[in-house]
Enzyme design. Sequence first.
Site, PDB file in Angstrom:
ATOM      1  N   GLU A  63       0.830  -1.218   0.000  1.00 17.90           N
ATOM      2  CA  GLU A  63       0.000   0.000   0.000  1.00 17.90           C
ATOM      3  C   GLU A  63       0.859   1.261   0.000  1.00 17.90           C
ATOM      4  OE1 GLU A  63      -3.204  -0.068   2.884  1.00 17.90           O
ATOM      5  OE2 GLU A  63      -3.309   2.121   2.881  1.00 17.90           O
ATOM      6  N   LYS A 246      -7.352  -0.695  11.750  1.00 18.65           N
ATOM      7  CA  LYS A 246      -6.752  -1.186  10.495  1.00 18.65           C
ATOM      8  C   LYS A 246      -5.495  -0.383  10.184  1.00 18.65           C
ATOM      9  CE  LYS A 246      -6.239  -1.586   5.817  1.00 18.65           C
ATOM     10  NZ  LYS A 246      -5.437  -0.779   4.892  1.00 18.65           N
ATOM     11  N   ASP A 262       4.227 -14.114  11.969  1.00 19.92           N
ATOM     12  CA  ASP A 262       2.880 -14.527  11.567  1.00 19.92           C
ATOM     13  C   ASP A 262       1.930 -13.337  11.720  1.00 19.92           C
ATOM     14  OD1 ASP A 262       0.339 -15.586  11.379  1.00 19.92           O
ATOM     15  OD2 ASP A 262       0.769 -17.356  12.587  1.00 19.92           O
ATOM     16  N   HIS A 364      -1.571  10.341  -0.464  1.00 17.13           N
ATOM     17  CA  HIS A 364      -1.783   9.038  -1.083  1.00 17.13           C
ATOM     18  C   HIS A 364      -1.809   9.166  -2.599  1.00 17.13           C
ATOM     19  CE1 HIS A 364      -3.095   4.926  -0.648  1.00 17.13           C
ATOM     20  NE2 HIS A 364      -3.941   5.128  -1.630  1.00 17.13           N
TER      21      HIS A 364
HETATM   22  C1  MEV Z   1      -5.799   3.037   5.165  1.00 14.13           C
HETATM   23  O1  MEV Z   1      -5.093   1.881   4.827  1.00 14.13           O
HETATM   24  C2  MEV Z   1      -5.751   3.302   6.645  1.00 14.13           C
HETATM   25  C3  MEV Z   1      -6.578   4.476   7.140  1.00 14.13           C
HETATM   26  O2  MEV Z   1      -7.920   4.345   6.671  1.00 14.13           O
HETATM   27  C4  MEV Z   1      -6.545   4.454   8.639  1.00 14.13           C
HETATM   28  C5  MEV Z   1      -7.490   5.426   9.295  1.00 14.13           C
HETATM   29  O3  MEV Z   1      -8.499   5.803   8.677  1.00 14.13           O
HETATM   30  O4  MEV Z   1      -7.223   5.757  10.468  1.00 14.13           O
HETATM   31  C6  MEV Z   1      -6.056   5.771   6.585  1.00 14.13           C
END
Ligand code: MEV
Length: 411
Positions: A63, A246, A262, A364
């Site tokens: 990513e 995430k 892992d 991004h």
């Molecule tokens: C994207 O991979 C992760 C984010 O969505 C985390 C977040 O929103 O805190 C940017």
Amino acid sequence: MVAEFAGLTEAESKLLSSTSSTDVSVLDRMVENVIGAFSLPLAVATNFRVNEKDYLVPMAIEEASVVAAASHAAKLARPGGGFHGSMSDPVMIGQVQLLDIADPDGATKRILAEERKLLELANSKDPLLHKVGGGAKKIEVRVLHTPRGPMVVVHLLVDVRDAMGANAVNTMVEAIAPELSRLSGGRSHLRILSNLAINRLAHVKAVFTKEVLASDDWSGEDVVEGVLDAWCMAAYDPFRCATHNKGVMNGISAVAIATGNDFRALEAGAHSYAAWKAGEGRVISPLTMFEKTPNGNLVGSIELPMAVGTIGGTTAVHPMAKLAMKILGVSGAGELGTIMAAVGLAQNFAALRALATEGIQKGHMTLHARNVAIMAGARPDQADRLAKVMVSERAIRIDRAKELLEKEHTS
Ligand code: MEV
């Protein structure tokens, strides 16, 4: 056979056998039915200072922006002293499920009364681990009342030292299961490690001073308040919290992959811990926490299970993982886990800061635009130019990249 089955061209078949920096024979010993290797970018995150030591942190991830974001956050943490943290003892839980128990409370008492013998039996399966100070340390018993009747669940707590520990723990729970069946008067069923490693936690903190958070467009105070509001949404909204966590795992899993750990176990541990900690009536909680100090700076902290190893497993056999470990230069699993938690905190802080200010897409999209330009056929030197134009036009599309490329060629 695969080529024939899937109708692969000769070029595609060749690609299968030519994409690896790792000898296929090594990979062939790791899993079954190997037909090639799948490469991910291996990058290093910079600026990480953890417990007064500087690190270059290897990250394997597909990513865009993740490595840049972690590096930038680590840079912003440096004026506040960098990251500070530690890990608890590396204690994993092995579970034995006992069924058909007539008297669960009596079974519990009988099992606990034999704790010392059970620990000895478990430790006899791994004398080396025991010798270096690890091994089975404690027995805990829980009774579950389920629609399929009562179940007695025995937890064997094992200090696995510098290993991830799944093999040691699974061997031990299988070894004590017959004795547990006998003591309980029932029968043992599942015997397996739990990924909810509540006893093997990493704790890390960092201070981001308000001065360092200020930019041309935002005051430091605004950024602090913005991050606090962003964190608070995760604390009260499970839909946001899932994404918040995430982002934390973007960093942690990337280091896990690079170092041959892992990452599925870590993800399972992190997300189940986030649910477990949320408590009664709530679904999930953020793995990080942000607060404001009395003088207006931002303090971030993270707490999560960190079942990582520096010996055994893929870390010991995969040449790229070995290389990544050398770059990282850690002496054991505790140090590795602390760094990984620091990366998770940095990653989360970077995401919250971006979301609370300019939005996530700006940074991004610059990287994404470069990829789009390459896909359109641009050389790397052209890709940067094309990406800049597409970002300024807010038109990051392959057709626009092709148009711009065409223009470059004809001018
Ligand atoms: C994207 O991979 C992760 C984010 O969505 C985390 C977040 O929103 O805190 C940017």
